[in-house]
Design a protein around this motif. Structure first.
Motif, PDB file in Angstrom:
ATOM      1  N   SER A   1     -55.681 -65.794  -5.286  1.00  0.00           N
ATOM      2  CA  SER A   1     -55.179 -64.682  -6.089  1.00  0.00           C
ATOM      3  C   SER A   1     -56.160 -63.521  -6.080  1.00  0.00           C
ATOM      4  N   PRO A   2     -55.660 -62.270  -6.020  1.00  0.00           N
ATOM      5  CA  PRO A   2     -56.566 -61.120  -6.135  1.00  0.00           C
ATOM      6  C   PRO A   2     -57.188 -61.013  -7.519  1.00  0.00           C
ATOM      7  N   ASN A   3     -56.635 -61.703  -8.486  1.00  0.00           N
ATOM      8  CA  ASN A   3     -57.236 -61.750  -9.814  1.00  0.00           C
ATOM      9  C   ASN A   3     -57.209 -63.198 -10.299  1.00  0.00           C
ATOM     10  N   PRO A   4     -58.380 -63.813 -10.465  1.00  0.00           N
ATOM     11  CA  PRO A   4     -58.427 -65.254 -10.759  1.00  0.00           C
ATOM     12  C   PRO A   4     -57.897 -65.624 -12.136  1.00  0.00           C
ATOM     13  N   TYR A   5     -57.677 -64.643 -13.006  1.00  0.00           N
ATOM     14  CA  TYR A   5     -57.222 -64.947 -14.364  1.00  0.00           C
ATOM     15  C   TYR A   5     -55.707 -64.929 -14.500  1.00  0.00           C
ATOM     16  N   LEU A   6     -55.000 -64.601 -13.426  1.00  0.00           N
ATOM     17  CA  LEU A   6     -53.548 -64.538 -13.483  1.00  0.00           C
ATOM     18  C   LEU A   6     -52.932 -65.826 -12.927  1.00  0.00           C
ATOM     19  N   SER A   7     -51.889 -66.290 -13.591  1.00  0.00           N
ATOM     20  CA  SER A   7     -51.114 -67.409 -13.071  1.00  0.00           C
ATOM     21  C   SER A   7     -50.181 -66.893 -11.973  1.00  0.00           C
ATOM     22  N   ALA A   8     -49.525 -67.806 -11.302  1.00  0.00           N
ATOM     23  CA  ALA A   8     -48.575 -67.400 -10.277  1.00  0.00           C
ATOM     24  C   ALA A   8     -47.449 -66.568 -10.873  1.00  0.00           C
ATOM     25  N   ALA A   9     -47.040 -66.905 -12.100  1.00  0.00           N
ATOM     26  CA  ALA A   9     -45.935 -66.178 -12.741  1.00  0.00           C
ATOM     27  C   ALA A   9     -46.340 -64.766 -13.125  1.00  0.00           C
ATOM     28  N   THR A  10     -47.532 -64.590 -13.679  1.00  0.00           N
ATOM     29  CA  THR A  10     -47.939 -63.251 -14.099  1.00  0.00           C
ATOM     30  C   THR A  10     -48.412 -62.402 -12.922  1.00  0.00           C
ATOM     31  N   GLU A  11     -48.830 -63.045 -11.850  1.00  0.00           N
ATOM     32  CA  GLU A  11     -49.242 -62.294 -10.662  1.00  0.00           C
ATOM     33  C   GLU A  11     -48.048 -61.823  -9.836  1.00  0.00           C
ATOM     34  N   ALA A  12     -46.912 -62.471 -10.022  1.00  0.00           N
ATOM     35  CA  ALA A  12     -45.749 -62.194  -9.181  1.00  0.00           C
ATOM     36  C   ALA A  12     -45.305 -60.746  -9.295  1.00  0.00           C
ATOM     37  N   GLY A  13     -44.714 -60.232  -8.222  1.00  0.00           N
ATOM     38  CA  GLY A  13     -44.205 -58.868  -8.216  1.00  0.00           C
ATOM     39  C   GLY A  13     -45.272 -57.873  -7.805  1.00  0.00           C
ATOM     40  N   GLU A  14     -44.936 -56.599  -7.941  1.00  0.00           N
ATOM     41  CA  GLU A  14     -45.877 -55.531  -7.604  1.00  0.00           C
ATOM     42  C   GLU A  14     -47.023 -55.482  -8.611  1.00  0.00           C
ATOM     43  N   ALA A  15     -48.090 -54.783  -8.233  1.00  0.00           N
ATOM     44  CA  ALA A  15     -49.276 -54.731  -9.090  1.00  0.00           C
ATOM     45  C   ALA A  15     -48.998 -54.063 -10.431  1.00  0.00           C
ATOM     46  N   ASP A  16     -47.983 -53.180 -10.485  1.00  0.00           N
ATOM     47  CA  ASP A  16     -47.680 -52.501 -11.740  1.00  0.00           C
ATOM     48  C   ASP A  16     -46.576 -53.196 -12.537  1.00  0.00           C
ATOM     49  N   ASP A  17     -46.158 -54.389 -12.097  1.00  0.00           N
ATOM     50  CA  ASP A  17     -45.099 -55.126 -12.789  1.00  0.00           C
ATOM     51  C   ASP A  17     -45.719 -55.987 -13.884  1.00  0.00           C
ATOM     52  N   VAL A  18     -45.651 -55.497 -15.123  1.00  0.00           N
ATOM     53  CA  VAL A  18     -46.208 -56.248 -16.246  1.00  0.00           C
ATOM     54  C   VAL A  18     -45.109 -56.929 -17.049  1.00  0.00           C
ATOM     55  N   GLY A  19     -43.913 -57.007 -16.489  1.00  0.00           N
ATOM     56  CA  GLY A  19     -42.781 -57.570 -17.201  1.00  0.00           C
ATOM     57  C   GLY A  19     -42.910 -59.025 -17.610  1.00  0.00           C
ATOM     58  N   PRO A  20     -43.550 -59.879 -16.783  1.00  0.00           N
ATOM     59  CA  PRO A  20     -43.658 -61.283 -17.195  1.00  0.00           C
ATOM     60  C   PRO A  20     -44.416 -61.440 -18.507  1.00  0.00           C
ATOM     61  N   ALA A  21     -44.044 -62.443 -19.271  1.00  0.00           N
ATOM     62  CA  ALA A  21     -44.778 -62.739 -20.504  1.00  0.00           C
ATOM     63  C   ALA A  21     -46.121 -63.370 -20.163  1.00  0.00           C
ATOM     64  N   TRP A  22     -47.123 -63.098 -20.978  1.00  0.00           N
ATOM     65  CA  TRP A  22     -48.425 -63.726 -20.783  1.00  0.00           C
ATOM     66  C   TRP A  22     -48.286 -65.224 -21.032  1.00  0.00           C
ATOM     67  N   ASP A  23     -48.845 -66.045 -20.146  1.00  0.00           N
ATOM     68  CA  ASP A  23     -48.670 -67.489 -20.272  1.00  0.00           C
ATOM     69  C   ASP A  23     -49.992 -68.236 -20.392  1.00  0.00           C
ATOM     70  N   GLY A  24     -51.066 -67.512 -20.702  1.00  0.00           N
ATOM     71  CA  GLY A  24     -52.345 -68.153 -20.969  1.00  0.00           C
ATOM     72  C   GLY A  24     -52.721 -67.993 -22.425  1.00  0.00           C
ATOM     73  N   ASP A  25     -53.968 -68.343 -22.764  1.00  0.00           N
ATOM     74  CA  ASP A  25     -54.431 -68.128 -24.135  1.00  0.00           C
ATOM     75  C   ASP A  25     -55.137 -66.781 -24.224  1.00  0.00           C
TER      76      ASP A  25
END
Length: 328
Positions: free
Chosen positions: A2-26
């Protein structure tokens, strides 16, 4: 990888400006992710050693609670200044002794926090009576209500923030992007619990309540530092005035949800401890589509669906007829 180690596959998905997914970590993971979006600009040399403060006698909890129940006299034109600039820094909101006691209390409460650069915890007002008294204090609440020019305010959440020695910048942002509330009548406090010289990374503000409009079309970057860089570049090119002054002990800042702000790296040998809190006008609702940038917002507004009023037991009134501290 991942280009960002703190993102899950779900939150990383899509374009870099796609913040639509819900946060799924703590929230510890959220803070590590968010701090990774700052453009630090490389090493800055050795850390600066600061002399330890010796305040002598420290007040007990009851004395601090009584202090924070007393009114604060706003300077002339404070309300107008806040409305024009989007922020204000007020002196002597807390006494040095109260700040030191709160600093020690937060140090204990953050002992097990997991963040690497910024240790953080929220909702500690629910577990510590002194923090509760500070976060729900009549003094702070009345200042916030006066600056927003509203009568009834609720708490969104508190934040205990410890930026470690050597930790980098907090990226440029405005809170309207973060808080899943359908109102701009939202205000945040930043109460440093030690002096914050320039080397420690004070909170800095882009002056002007409407300055956010310069930045409204910039695409967010959830994997890298490009958004932070573009905000800084746009502000420079527009000639925006940046307030980046040190904080004296007892200073507290208040900023609008629309105010763009950042904080510098902590280039000192001491941790930078801050108690923050956010309040919003009673009647605000949760937006229809909270995003990953709002983090684990359901911890702060539990059992509340998008579109419903933000009025859970975690969001008590701090001003208004039902305020828990009000006796008159």
């Amino acid at each position: 990888m991942s280009p960002n180690p703190y993102l899950s596959a779900a939150t990383e998905a899509g374009e870099a400006d796609d913040v639509g997914p819900a946060w799924d970590g703590d929230n510890d993971q959220w803070w590590d992710w968010y701090m990774s979006l700052a453009d630090d600009g490389g090493p800055a040399g050795d850390l600066v050693a600061l002399a330890a403060l010796d305040l002598g006698y420290l007040p007990d909890d009851d004395t601090i609670v009584a202090e924070l129940a007393e009114p604060y006299d706003l300077p002339p034109r404070a309300v107008e200044t806040f409305a024009e600039d989007g922020f204000i820094v007020l002196p002597d909101v807390v006494s040095p002794g109260a700040a030191e006691v709160l600093r020690r209390r937060l140090g204990g409460l953050l002992a097990d926090a997991k963040g690497s650069a910024l240790r953080a915890r929220e909702m500690i007002w629910r577990e510590d009576p002194l923090v509760r008294a500070a976060v729900l204090s009549p003094r702070i609440a009345r200042i916030c209500a006066a600056l927003l020019e509203v009568e009834a305010l609720r708490l969104y959440h508190d934040s205990a923030l410890c930026k470690e020695p050597g930790a980098g910048r907090t990226p440029w942002h405005h809170d309207a992007h973060h808080f899943p509330l359908d109102s701009h009548d939202v205000i945040s406090t930043w109460m440093p619990l030690q002096p914050v010289p320039a080397a420690m990374g004070p909170l800095s503000f882009a002056r002007g309540m409407d300055t956010w409009r310069l930045l409204a079309d910039l695409a967010f970057d959830k994997v890298g530092t490009s958004y932070d860089r573009r905000v800084a570049q746009t502000l420079r090119e527009a000639g925006a005035v940046i307030h980046d002054q040190p904080f004296a002990l007892g200073d507290v800042s208040f900023h609008s949800t629309l105010c763009f702000h950042t904080a510098g790296a902590n280039r000192t040998t001491q941790p930078r401890m801050v108690l923050g809190a956010t309040y919003f006008a009673d009647g605000a609702r949760v937006v229809e589509h909270p995003t990953m940038v709002s983090g684990d917002w359901q911890v702060f507004i539990p059992r509340t669906a998008p579109g419903e009023p933000a009025a859970s037991p975690n969001n008590p009134l701090v001003t208004g007829l039902a305020a828990p501290w009000q006796t008159e």
